[in-house]
Design an enzyme around this catalytic site. Structure first.
Site, PDB file in Angstrom:
ATOM      1  N   GLU A  83     -27.528  29.946  20.363  1.00  0.00           N
ATOM      2  CA  GLU A  83     -27.330  28.556  20.826  1.00  0.00           C
ATOM      3  C   GLU A  83     -28.679  27.870  20.714  1.00  0.00           C
ATOM      4  O   GLU A  83     -29.539  28.016  21.588  1.00  0.00           O
ATOM      5  CB  GLU A  83     -26.860  28.539  22.278  1.00  0.00           C
ATOM      6  CG  GLU A  83     -25.484  29.112  22.509  1.00  0.00           C
ATOM      7  CD  GLU A  83     -24.380  28.215  21.983  1.00  0.00           C
ATOM      8  OE1 GLU A  83     -24.651  27.097  21.502  1.00  0.00           O
ATOM      9  OE2 GLU A  83     -23.225  28.645  22.042  1.00  0.00           O
ATOM     10  N   CYS A 115     -29.904  20.357  25.027  1.00  0.00           N
ATOM     11  CA  CYS A 115     -29.711  20.562  23.579  1.00  0.00           C
ATOM     12  C   CYS A 115     -28.688  19.601  22.992  1.00  0.00           C
ATOM     13  O   CYS A 115     -28.755  19.269  21.817  1.00  0.00           O
ATOM     14  CB  CYS A 115     -29.343  22.013  23.284  1.00  0.00           C
ATOM     15  SG  CYS A 115     -27.979  22.608  24.266  1.00  0.00           S
TER      16      CYS A 115
END
Ligand code: NAD
Length: 475
Positions: free
Chosen positions: A248, A282
């Site tokens: 990720e 993110c």
């Protein structure tokens, strides 16, 4: 009052054998704790515990595992206020966001508790009488997890809860800068009755820990959340030892605001999302492509939102945005803004550090940013929005897709044809149109291209901790 900081190995809270480092409150720049770092000896104990823990835990039925996980979720909810205070002190985010993070963590545990009971496998019709062809879903084995400092609780719980629901054990290295809230999280699992060795929590020098754990024959799966360069390095290491990985990594999310959009609603929602966690997210919306016809209206409202975002210590309920998590982010954001200004960008609001104690920074909006500014291609990971104009849909899709990142994308339009077209055309793992609809426990979260692969959340988030075994049985 902060919290005690210990590692958790084989069901015991223990002191690490290595050196210590300070934990700093980003709102005051003061030391609030001291964290011991793991040595290889400590990691060997964690590996042995994870090996033993896996052998025990995989034999516990998914039904019983679910009961323990649900109890952990209840404990997280009951302790949310206390853990949230620790989280805000070490990470900086405002206390309301810390509480949301704790409640979201409890929901993640609940989701995986149920989903573990639905890891069904399948029966494949056989070619001969009396043959049973079965696909059985098995836990992959002990996991090495690496979680970052921006969401110290939810980034860790996605790895812990999914591993445990699948029947895996885990060694999780949580962030050294924000270690106290993960301790609170793991205590909930301990108190809920997770057997010794199933979860092991360590801290240390990140590169030393990953270089040691990933090649270990005990570890069967790697899960990392963090930056693209580190992710590429750890993925190469995992691949060279034939370990499966979930990555990720970073993003640089585009936002497409069309001329038929609800401009007021879009500006309000995206303003709130941009400055959430001071932009250290993110999936933070970052490159705003706004249709020429509504550009002035959208940018005007967004700038007003930024100006009205009160910055202060996250423990003060009046604060709407806390400090950046560490001084590295201040330096990085100052660098992005100076570079963009040198190349002709204008600062519509913000642009500067606030005071010289703590890592406070103004909510910032940049306009007239040229294509060659670093912020157009590098993830800013901070409270900066870049405003850009567009007129043509194909052109804006090409610009949105031109970076190597592919994590989240946002769009605002009332036209169903446009919505379908952009949902198909955007190169990203997640697309959300007319609302913020991502990062729920029951929906897959993950990127493509340099943003990584594998999912956290949804059935996909469980599958990455399982492997299929084919069994064919006659008689
Ligand atoms: P960094 O790249 O040094 O570290 C990012 C994370 O990876 C940290 O949690 C760190 O402890 C860990 N890490 C670093 N090297 C490692 C290694 N060799 N083995 C195992 N773990 C390792 O950068 P940073 O200054 O801490 O953070 C800045 C950048 O990281 C941001 O610009 C952003 O791109 C990225 N980041 C992304 C996320 C995310 O949610 N995807 C979260 C935090 C940081």
């Amino acid at each position: 009052m902060y919290t005690s900081l210990e590692h958790y190995i084989d069901g015991n809270w223990v002191k690490a054998s290595g050196k210590s480092q300070d934990v700093i409150n980003p709102a005051t720049s003061k030391t609030i704790g001291e964290l011991g770092l793991a040595t290889r000896g400590d990691l060997d104990k964690a590996l042995a515990a994870a090996d033993k823990g896996f052998k025990t835990w995989r034999k516990v039925s998914a039904f019983e595992r679910g009961k323990i996980l649900r109890k952990a979720a209840e404990l997280v909810r009951a302790r949310a206020d206390d853990i949230a205070k620790v989280l805000t002190q070490e990470q900086g985010k405002v206390i309301a966001e810390s509480k949301v993070e704790l409640m979201a963590a409890a929901d993640v545990i609940d989701w995986f508790a149920g989903e573990g009971q639905r890891a069904y496998g399948r029966i494949i019709p056989a070619r001969a009488d009396g043959v049973r062809n079965m696909v059985i879903m098995e836990p992959i084995g002990p996991v090495a997890g690496f979680s970052p400092w921006n969401f110290p609780v939810t980034q860790a719980v996605r790895k812990i809860a999914a591993s445990l629901a699948a029947g895996c054990s885990i060694i999780i290295k949580c962030p050294e800068e924000t270690p106290g809230s993960p301790v609170g999280l793991v205590k909930a699992f301990h108190d809920a009755g997770v057997p010794p060795g199933v979860i092991n929590l360590v801290y240390g020098v990140p590169a030393e820990i990953s270089e040691y754990l990933i090649p270990s024959p005990i570890i069967r799966k790697v899960s990392f959340t963090g930056s693209v360069p580190v992710g590429k390095h750890l993925n190469a290491l995992a691949a060279s030892h034939m370990k499966r990985a979930t990555m990720e990594l970073g993003g640089h999310a585009p936002v497409l605001v069309f001329d038929d959009a609800d401009v007021d609603g879009a500006a309000k929602l995206m303003g709130a999302m941009k400055y959430r966690n001071a932009g250290q997210v993110c999936v933070s919306p970052t490159r705003f492509f706004v249709h020429d016809k509504v550009y002035d209206k959208f940018v005007g409202q967004f700038v007003e939102h930024a100006k009205g975002t009160t910055v202060g210590d996250g423990l003060d309920p009046a604060s709407k945005m806390g400090p950046l998590a560490n001084p590295r982010r201040i330096n990085a954001i100052e660098g992005f803004i100076a570079d963009a200004q040198d190349k002709g960008a204008k600062v519509a609001t913000g642009g500067k550090r606030i005071g010289n104690q703590g890592n406070f920074f103004e909510p910032t909006v940049l306009t007239d940013v040229p294509e060659n500014a670093r912020i157009m291609t590098e993830e800013p990971f901070g409270p900066v929005a870049v405003m850009l104009r567009f007129k043509d849909t194909d052109d804006v899709l090409a610009r949105a897709n031109q970076l190597p990142f592919g994590l989240a994308s946002y769009a605002f339009t009332k036209n169903a044809n446009t919505a379908t077209k952009i949902a198909d055309a955007l190169d990203s793992g997640m697309v959300t149109i007319n609302h913020f609809g991502i990062a729920l426990p029951e929906t897959p979260f993950g990127g493509i291209k340099d943003s990584g692969f594998g999912h956290e959340g949804g059935i996909e988030g469980l599958n990455v901790y399982m492997q299929a075994k084919f069994v064919s049985h006659l008689g």
